[in-house]
Each structure stands twice: as structure tokens, then as C-alpha cells.
Design a protein around this motif. Structure first.
Motif, PDB file in Angstrom:
ATOM      1  N   GLU A 300     -22.153  46.642 -56.964  1.00  0.00           N
ATOM      2  CA  GLU A 300     -22.672  46.901 -58.294  1.00  0.00           C
ATOM      3  C   GLU A 300     -23.201  48.317 -58.422  1.00  0.00           C
ATOM      4  OE1 GLU A 300     -24.026  45.100 -55.961  1.00  0.00           O
ATOM      5  OE2 GLU A 300     -26.168  45.489 -55.792  1.00  0.00           O
ATOM      6  N   HIS A 325     -20.955  37.636 -60.101  1.00  0.00           N
ATOM      7  CA  HIS A 325     -22.102  38.101 -59.314  1.00  0.00           C
ATOM      8  C   HIS A 325     -22.442  39.551 -59.659  1.00  0.00           C
ATOM      9  CE1 HIS A 325     -24.731  38.283 -55.703  1.00  0.00           C
ATOM     10  NE2 HIS A 325     -24.365  39.554 -55.710  1.00  0.00           N
ATOM     11  N   HIS A 329     -25.784  41.650 -61.570  1.00  0.00           N
ATOM     12  CA  HIS A 329     -26.600  42.790 -61.136  1.00  0.00           C
ATOM     13  C   HIS A 329     -26.857  43.791 -62.257  1.00  0.00           C
ATOM     14  CE1 HIS A 329     -27.381  42.119 -56.956  1.00  0.00           C
ATOM     15  NE2 HIS A 329     -26.110  41.951 -56.648  1.00  0.00           N
ATOM     16  N   GLU A 348     -30.863  40.396 -55.181  1.00  0.00           N
ATOM     17  CA  GLU A 348     -29.816  39.499 -54.669  1.00  0.00           C
ATOM     18  C   GLU A 348     -30.111  38.022 -54.934  1.00  0.00           C
ATOM     19  OE1 GLU A 348     -27.118  40.554 -54.220  1.00  0.00           O
ATOM     20  OE2 GLU A 348     -27.294  42.600 -53.494  1.00  0.00           O
ATOM     21  N   TYR A 400     -30.261  36.386 -50.115  1.00  0.00           N
ATOM     22  CA  TYR A 400     -29.327  35.769 -51.061  1.00  0.00           C
ATOM     23  C   TYR A 400     -29.632  34.274 -51.183  1.00  0.00           C
ATOM     24  CZ  TYR A 400     -26.246  39.898 -50.794  1.00  0.00           C
ATOM     25  OH  TYR A 400     -25.726  41.163 -50.858  1.00  0.00           O
ATOM     26  N   TRP A 586     -21.906  42.082 -52.645  1.00  0.00           N
ATOM     27  CA  TRP A 586     -23.244  42.620 -52.360  1.00  0.00           C
ATOM     28  C   TRP A 586     -24.195  42.179 -53.424  1.00  0.00           C
ATOM     29  CZ3 TRP A 586     -23.701  44.529 -47.746  1.00  0.00           C
ATOM     30  CH2 TRP A 586     -22.610  45.162 -47.144  1.00  0.00           C
TER      31      TRP A 586
HETATM   32 ZN   LIG Z   1     -25.425  41.188 -54.964  1.00  0.00          ZN
END
Ligand SMILES: [Zn+2]
Length: 586
Positions: A300, A325, A329, A348, A400, A586
Motif C-alpha cells: 500500500e 486488503h 490501508h 495491519e 495481523y 503487507w
Molecule cells: Zn497490510
């Protein structure tokens, strides 16, 4: 900035105007020179990561670096000799990712200083978010990036201070909001994707083309380039999105995947904007790196994300999940700009939580929470610095997965509607700012009108998980007024943290079921039944309402024989895939 496509270097000049946001004069500036993480095998990044991240490995001998060759003030004073490398985190003399320069004269509060800098980047083969792969270029962290000077009050600081960290194996970044005006000069056949929007058409001269990009209210600027991008764009609007151009840069042969990437992006943008707050930017660029360049994928940057290279034979929804995902971000990182060095769970964990919401609502994919919780084998506090988790696995498992479960535990207690109210309030209050964990806790307390201290103390600031166990079952025949009855005693224990009530089910040999709810203020509770039938088995929380419980194996006990394997873990193939795709983003 000019790309030398054969030498794989970037020649750049940067004019930086920095305003002192604090209350004291500042006479030195700090810069992150992130590409120097790839300079040798002895940098902090390389020592910590061993040259490996996710499923990606640094190519042997493919080093990268950034050289700052000139730093001038506007009136021509040369500050280059004052440049000094600093290593506040580990003192590693082989690390050159953070540098300081001294100013000839202090910048007073709310005054500005402008510097001109010349720099050269040598790109490594794509690894850990940046580099080249043949003629594909991923330029993340490519310019000397001013560190964040945090005025007193920011993230609980009692004094104005620079936030200074080197580039670590398991850490992302932290930067301040600003305005970027960037010229990117590439060979004529290259197509450039970048943060922000082009404010005029590319200009051409001598076999080169210069793209002109502009971005406001962003804290980073990334770009990618390739002569092979297959470019498509689509306008999109929704109730909370005034109008955004989705710009998709595919690899050759991926045109049949266009609609899947686009649809995932639209669903994510619409849902997040509904739940958290408007997406205010006019563009969102999605770059798909070449399949073997997935080290640049799933990342991101403000208004630019990289996806995961897939083809038609790729099964499941990994392609969509990565897009969902990374767009998450845009809210939890790009706008609510927490410090990724120090509190990675705030970007995260929140993004993983939001990602599950979209995958559930739009693709009917429900995460298997008990399985995911059982995956937590090294729980750690969530407010540790990213590199303090000790390994990439532990870092990812905590910031995460465990962080997501902590948010889910909050949702279990207040309900889905109120969870969205909390996230919306937090987003609204903290967008374009730098909140910390306490700021989130306070928003949560304000919206729900109750204290969350016990919960945060256990699961956020400490490493607790939940673990309830059936400790023993004893059955004894008793004679009551001439009839045979059974006295059954069940002891339940709490070995970890807890929140809320824990449901417990008792099954008797005659088929009768009884249930109870335990509020575990103590570590142990004993249940006693006198009944015409003996207890056959007991199970704690069979519906998995306690999402932070990671040891389910001891939640069940049978009277006669203790058969813990009765609770069998059926990890189907789809669940394994779900867990693996988690490590692609990520
Ligand atoms: Zn991420």
C-alpha cells in the motif's frame, strides 16, 4: 527524477520545504534513506530479515542503495558535509538508512526551510517492496524522506521530538502529510503509474517522456513503470465517494482478469467509505507486478496499491483479497496515519479486520476464527516496535492475526453496528493525523460509554490469550429417598485472560442437556448436579463466542474417558489456502 532503464538507477533532485510544526526552534533535519537497507548483507534490515520476507528472497548480489550527493539551501549554502548517519535503534555501524543534517540556522516554530537535494538510487532486483524486474520498476521509498517531527501531544509525547528509526526487517514506515509535485522521466515506451494524478499530459524529448504528477494530503509518494503495462481506467462513484478514477495497470495476458480486479476495488472502496468515511482522493491506482515480482505486490501507498499477480488458473479469491486488503490501508495507514514502526497493529490489524468484513459481505467468505486463533502460538503485546517481535512469523501472527482477533473481541461485546460506529468515529477524528493505541482506546470508550481498560490491559498492552479448560469431571452414585441418583461435579478453569461470559454445556447420559454461563472473575468454578443420570460430557463455548481462545483442545471432556481428540480440527483445503494468502499482502 530520471530513470536509467539500462543501469537500473534513478537520478533525482528534490526540493523540500519543511515547516516546523512544533513549539521550539529546530536546527537539524533527519532523513530516511530507505534504499540503503539493501546496500550490504550487514544492514539492520538484512541482518534481521536474513534477506527473506514473506515468500520472497533477495536475489544474491543484487544490492540497492541511495546516495545523497548534494544538499543546498535556497541561498546556495552547501550542507552536504554535515550529513551524518545515525543508528538510534541498534547502533549498527553498517546501517545507513537514517541520516541527519545540520541547518545553518534554526527553523522557528511554524516557519519554513527549503532545501535542494541531489540523489541517486541504485535499484535492487525486486525484493521487499522495491526494485526492478527486467523492465518493470517499483519505486517505493525512493526519495530522501524527511522523518516525522512530532509536536508535543502527538501520540502522548510530552516534548516535541523527531521520531527516528532505521529501516528494519519487519517494519513499514511513518511519514508526515504533505504536497507532492513530481516529474518522472522515463524512456518513451514506458507507462508510469503513480500516487496522485497527472496534472498535464506527459512531455516528450530525446527519446524520453516526462510524467507530471501531483498529490495533496498524502504522506508518501510511490510510482511504478513498465513498457508492458496494459492500462485500463474506469470512473467510479458511490454515496460516499464523490468520484474516483480507478486506474489499473495489468501485466500482459491479464486482460481477462480486469473485471475481477476492478470489481474488488469498487466493492472495497464503496464498503469502506460507507463504514468509515469518504475516500476523498480523485484517483486510485492499482499496479499488478509481474508474477515473479510479487515481492513488489500486495503493498500500500497513498492512492496507489499493488496487487498480486494472478492468472486464470489461480483458484480462490486471493486476487480479490489482496486488493481489498490494500485498499483498506487507504483508510488505515494512508489517512489514519499511525506509526508503523511502533504500533503496526493499528494499520495491519485494522486493515485485516476490515478486509474480512468486505470478503464476508461481498464474496460470502467467512474467516474460520477458531482455526485462526489456534494459529496464535507466540502471543505478544500489540504495542511493541515491529522488529521486537523477533521474527517475521511472530510479527505477522501478532500485528495481523492477533490484532484482528482483538478487534473482533470488541465487536463480539458491542455488536457489529456499534463496531462500525466506533471505527467511523475513530476514522473521522484521526484522519490526516497520527493517532496511537491510547487514542483508539479513548474513542472506543467515548462511543461505547464504558471503560475498556481491563480488556486493553490483557489483550493489547499484554500478551494474553484466553484458555478455558474442563479440568475434571467426577461422578458419584448417591441414594436419594430410595432411588439411585448421580452427583456430578465439573471443574472449569481459566488459564488465560477473559472478557464477558463464557457459555458451558453439560450433556447427561440420558440425553438431557443443561447449560450455564460463567462470568470468569475467578480462575476456577465448580458445578455440581444431582440428577437421575450421570454427566456424560462437558464442553466450554462450543460456538466459539470467545474469539481470543487459542487452545480449544481442552474445552471438552467426557466423563469416562478423557478423549480430547473428540474435538477434531478439520482444516479443509480452502482454509489452508486462506491462511497462505494472508502472507501475500503487507
Ligand atoms: Zn497490510
Amino acid at each position: 527524477m530520471q530513470l536509467d532503464s539500462s543501469r537500473k538507477t534513478l537520478e533525482g533532485t528534490q526540493t523540500l520545504t519543511w515547516e516546523n510544526p512544533g513549539t521550539k526552534p529546530v536546527d537539524q533535519l533527519y532523513f530516511h534513506l530507505y534504499p540503503n537497507a539493501f546496500m550490504s548483507k550487514n544492514t539492520t534490515f538484512m541482518l534481521e530479515s536474513g534477506g527473506k520476507l514473506r515468500n520472497d528472497k533477495m536475489k544474491e548480489g543484487s544490492f540497492g542503495s541511495m546516495t545523497v550527493s548534494k544538499i543546498l539551501t535556497l541561498d546556495g549554502k552547501d550542507l552536504t558535509p554535515s550529513l551524518q548517519y545515525v543508528r538510534p535503534d541498534d547502533g549498527n555501524q553498517n546501517d545507513y538508512t537514517l541520516a541527519r543534517i545540520r541547518l545553518p540556522q534554526a527553523v522557528m516554530p511554524h516557519e519554513k526551510v527549503t532545501l535542494r537535494m541531489n540523489f541517486t538510487d541504485k535499484l535492487p532486483v525486486v525484493f521487499a517492496r522495491m526494485g526492478y524486474l527486467n523492465d518493470f520498476i517499483m519505486a517505493g521509498q525512493w526519495f530522501p524522506k524527511i522523518a516525522v517531527y512530532e509536536p508535543k501531544g502527538t501520540r502522548g509525547l510530552t516534548e516535541d521530538a523527531w521520531n527516528l528509526h532505521q529501516y528494519h526487517g519487519d517494519s513499514e514506515f511513518y511519514a508526515d502529510f504533505g504536497t507532492f509535485d513530481v516529474n518522472i522521466k522515463v524512456p518513451t515506451d514506458y507507462i508510469v503509474a503513480a500516487t496522485g494524478f497527472p496534472y498535464k499530459p506527459p512531455s516528450a524529448s530525446n527519446g524520453f517522456k516526462t510524467y507530471h504528477y501531483y498529490a495533496e494530503d498524502v504522506h508518501d509518494f510511490a510510482w511504478a513503470a513498465s513498457p508492458h503495462f496494459q492500462y485500463v481506467e474506469e470512473p467510479f462513484s458511490a454515496p460516499n465517494i464523490p468520484g474516483v478514477k480507478i486506474k489499473l495497470y495489468l501485466q500482459p495476458g491479464q486482460s481477462m482478469l480486469k473485471d475481477r480486479y476492478m470489481l474488488a476495488a469498487k466493492k472495497a472502496l464503496r464498503d469502506y467509505s460507507d463504514w468509515f468515511g469518504p475516500y476523498p482522493y480523485s484517483t486510485l491506482s492499482i499496479v499488478i507486478p509481474p508474477a515473479v515480482g510479487n515481492g513488489a505486490g500486495g503493498m500500500e501507498y497513498p492512492t496507489l496499491v499493488t496487487g498480486w499477480s494472478a492468472d486464470q488458473t489461480t483458484e480462490g479469491h486471493g486476487l480479490e483479497r489482496v486488493i481489498v486488503h490494500e485498499i483498506g490501508h487507504q483508510f488505515w495507514y494512508a489517512m489514519v496515519a499511525s506509526n508503523e514502526f511502533e504500533e503496526a497493529w493499528l494499520d495491519e490489524g485494522f486493515t485485516s479486520f476490515a478486509e474480512d468484513m468486505v470478503m464476508q459481505q461481498e464474496y460470502d467468505i467467512r474467516p474460520n476464527i477458531p482455526i485462526q486463533a489456534s494459529y496464535i502460538t507466540s502471543p505478544e503485546a500489540l504495542n511493541r516496535y515491529a522488529w521486537q517481535y523477533g521474527s517475521h512469523g511472530k510479527y505477522a501472527e501478532n500485528v495481523y492475526m492477533r490484532a484482528k482477533l482483538v478487534l473482533l473481541g470488541i465487536e463480539k461485546q458491542i455488536g457489529g453496528q456499534d463496531m462500525i460506529r466506533v471505527l467511523k468515529a475513530y476514522f473521522t477524528q484521526w484522519k490526516f493525523k497520527h493517532p496511537n493505541t491510547l487514542d483508539f482506546e479513548q474513542t472506543l470508550e467515548r462511543v461505547t460509554k464504558k471503560s475498556w481498560k481491563p480488556y486493553f490491559d490483557q489483550f493489547v498492552y499484554n500478551a494474553s490469550m484466553e484458555d478455558f479448560a474442563v479440568s475434571s469431571i467426577h461422578v458419584q452414585r448417591v441414594n436419594q429417598k430410595g432411588t439411585t441418583e448421580y452427583k456430578s461435579e465439573v471443574v472449569i478453569v481459566k488459564n488465560g485472560g477473559s472478557y464477558g461470559n463464557v457459555p458451558i454445556y453439560f450433556h447427561f447420559a440420558d440425553g438431557t442437556n443443561k447449560q450455564s454461563v460463567w462470568n470468569p472473575t475467578n480462575n476456577r468454578v465448580k458445578y455440581e448436579f444431582v440428577y437421575s443420570s450421570p454427566i456424560d460430557w462437558t464442553v466450554i463455548d462450543p460456538d466459539y463466542s470467545q474469539v481470543l481462545e487459542n487452545k480449544h483442545i481442552n474445552n471438552f471432556m467426557r466423563t469416562s474417558i478423557d478423549v480430547p481428540t473428540e474435538l477434531r480440527w478439520n482444516i479443509g483445503a480452502s482454509k489452508v489456502i486462506e491462511m497462505i494468502t494472508r502472507w501475500l499482502a503487507w
